[in-house]
Design a protein around this motif. Sequence first.
Motif, PDB file in Angstrom:
ATOM      1  N   ASP A   8       0.828  -1.206   0.000  1.00 35.84           N
ATOM      2  CA  ASP A   8       0.000   0.000   0.000  1.00 35.84           C
ATOM      3  C   ASP A   8       0.864   1.258   0.000  1.00 35.84           C
ATOM      4  O   ASP A   8       1.980   1.257   0.519  1.00 35.84           O
ATOM      5  CB  ASP A   8      -0.909  -0.027   1.239  1.00 35.84           C
ATOM      6  N   GLU A   9       0.325   2.349  -0.523  1.00 34.99           N
ATOM      7  CA  GLU A   9       1.069   3.610  -0.631  1.00 34.99           C
ATOM      8  C   GLU A   9       0.999   4.476   0.634  1.00 34.99           C
ATOM      9  O   GLU A   9       1.597   5.540   0.673  1.00 34.99           O
ATOM     10  CB  GLU A   9       0.558   4.416  -1.832  1.00 34.99           C
ATOM     11  N   THR A  10       0.291   4.043   1.668  1.00 36.12           N
ATOM     12  CA  THR A  10       0.134   4.878   2.866  1.00 36.12           C
ATOM     13  C   THR A  10       1.372   4.883   3.760  1.00 36.12           C
ATOM     14  O   THR A  10       1.481   5.711   4.650  1.00 36.12           O
ATOM     15  CB  THR A  10      -1.068   4.415   3.710  1.00 36.12           C
ATOM     16  N   TYR A  11       2.307   3.965   3.528  1.00 40.12           N
ATOM     17  CA  TYR A  11       3.525   3.900   4.343  1.00 40.12           C
ATOM     18  C   TYR A  11       4.412   5.081   4.000  1.00 40.12           C
ATOM     19  O   TYR A  11       4.578   5.428   2.836  1.00 40.12           O
ATOM     20  CB  TYR A  11       4.262   2.578   4.104  1.00 40.12           C
ATOM     21  N   GLU A  12       4.985   5.699   5.020  1.00 40.47           N
ATOM     22  CA  GLU A  12       5.773   6.906   4.793  1.00 40.47           C
ATOM     23  C   GLU A  12       7.147   6.778   5.425  1.00 40.47           C
ATOM     24  O   GLU A  12       7.861   5.821   5.196  1.00 40.47           O
ATOM     25  CB  GLU A  12       5.018   8.118   5.358  1.00 40.47           C
ATOM     26  N   SER A  13       7.482   7.734   6.249  1.00 38.17           N
ATOM     27  CA  SER A  13       8.802   7.868   6.859  1.00 38.17           C
ATOM     28  C   SER A  13       9.221   6.610   7.603  1.00 38.17           C
ATOM     29  O   SER A  13       8.465   6.049   8.395  1.00 38.17           O
ATOM     30  CB  SER A  13       8.778   9.059   7.826  1.00 38.17           C
ATOM     31  N   GLY A  14      10.443   6.146   7.332  1.00 38.98           N
ATOM     32  CA  GLY A  14      11.000   5.011   8.054  1.00 38.98           C
ATOM     33  C   GLY A  14      10.677   3.661   7.470  1.00 38.98           C
ATOM     34  O   GLY A  14      11.238   2.654   7.881  1.00 38.98           O
ATOM     35  N   PHE A  15       9.761   3.589   6.517  1.00 40.78           N
ATOM     36  CA  PHE A  15       9.424   2.326   5.867  1.00 40.78           C
ATOM     37  C   PHE A  15      10.199   2.207   4.561  1.00 40.78           C
ATOM     38  O   PHE A  15      10.352   3.173   3.831  1.00 40.78           O
ATOM     39  CB  PHE A  15       7.922   2.226   5.570  1.00 40.78           C
ATOM     40  N   HIS A  16      10.667   1.008   4.268  1.00 42.64           N
ATOM     41  CA  HIS A  16      11.363   0.733   3.016  1.00 42.64           C
ATOM     42  C   HIS A  16      10.369   0.147   2.021  1.00 42.64           C
ATOM     43  O   HIS A  16       9.242  -0.180   2.379  1.00 42.64           O
ATOM     44  CB  HIS A  16      12.535  -0.219   3.274  1.00 42.64           C
ATOM     45  N   GLU A  17      10.787  -0.010   0.767  1.00 40.49           N
ATOM     46  CA  GLU A  17       9.905  -0.534  -0.269  1.00 40.49           C
ATOM     47  C   GLU A  17       9.335  -1.891   0.151  1.00 40.49           C
ATOM     48  O   GLU A  17      10.035  -2.726   0.707  1.00 40.49           O
ATOM     49  CB  GLU A  17      10.684  -0.680  -1.577  1.00 40.49           C
ATOM     50  N   GLY A  18       8.053  -2.076  -0.130  1.00 41.52           N
ATOM     51  CA  GLY A  18       7.383  -3.293   0.290  1.00 41.52           C
ATOM     52  C   GLY A  18       7.219  -4.312  -0.818  1.00 41.52           C
ATOM     53  O   GLY A  18       7.372  -4.003  -2.000  1.00 41.52           O
ATOM     54  N   SER A  19       6.898  -5.517  -0.424  1.00 36.66           N
ATOM     55  CA  SER A  19       6.558  -6.593  -1.351  1.00 36.66           C
ATOM     56  C   SER A  19       5.270  -7.225  -0.843  1.00 36.66           C
ATOM     57  O   SER A  19       4.757  -6.828   0.198  1.00 36.66           O
ATOM     58  CB  SER A  19       7.679  -7.633  -1.387  1.00 36.66           C
ATOM     59  N   SER A  20       4.769  -8.211  -1.542  1.00 36.96           N
ATOM     60  CA  SER A  20       3.540  -8.857  -1.073  1.00 36.96           C
ATOM     61  C   SER A  20       3.767  -9.579   0.252  1.00 36.96           C
ATOM     62  O   SER A  20       2.838  -9.854   0.993  1.00 36.96           O
ATOM     63  CB  SER A  20       3.031  -9.845  -2.124  1.00 36.96           C
ATOM     64  N   PHE A  21       5.019  -9.878   0.586  1.00 35.69           N
ATOM     65  CA  PHE A  21       5.327 -10.577   1.833  1.00 35.69           C
ATOM     66  C   PHE A  21       5.399  -9.627   3.028  1.00 35.69           C
ATOM     67  O   PHE A  21       4.903  -9.931   4.103  1.00 35.69           O
ATOM     68  CB  PHE A  21       6.653 -11.332   1.701  1.00 35.69           C
TER      69      PHE A  21
END
Length: 186
Positions: A68-81
Amino acid sequence: DTGQVATPRYVVLDHYAVDTTRDTIASVLRRCRCRPVFANGGGRIYEVMELAGPDGGDWKLTTIDPTDETYESGFHEGSSFGRWAGEASSMQLGGNAFDLAVIGVTAPNNSAMTNAGEPNRLQVSLGECKLGEFALADGRNDLIIENRCPKDAGTELRFQANGRIRPGVIADTRELSWMMLGIELQ
């Protein structure tokens, strides 16, 4: 069957179902007003409070997966996992007010952390209002969080971990503290 449930009923999901069938779970939970009563790395149990017809009910349920695109500061790129996070991280919930949240996270092995010897901990806040502080076991953790914050607390969900993976333990050089697996907001 629709309406109020007279006899207690439960939806029981093992860890495999929670990890691999997120869309199916969201579909099931939209057909019932289900209150989470237990969650851990082994699975989840929801008490069925009310059932809806095939078109769903009028209760709110928002699911946020790691891509999801709601992750902001401190989060790295996500995957389905999952999505790795640093010690301090945050996300905007927008208009997603909630009464209960179930947050799935993975904690690295404590011996690899800068806080080795003391338990991994994760504090969760809504704006400046602290929702809770949780001791994390190595591996998967599912946190049930009741929102007791005032309505004007804001929409920024903040996370603060008490350590990160020590440099050199893994080849990845990013600041990694824990992994977000997904969120359910009710």
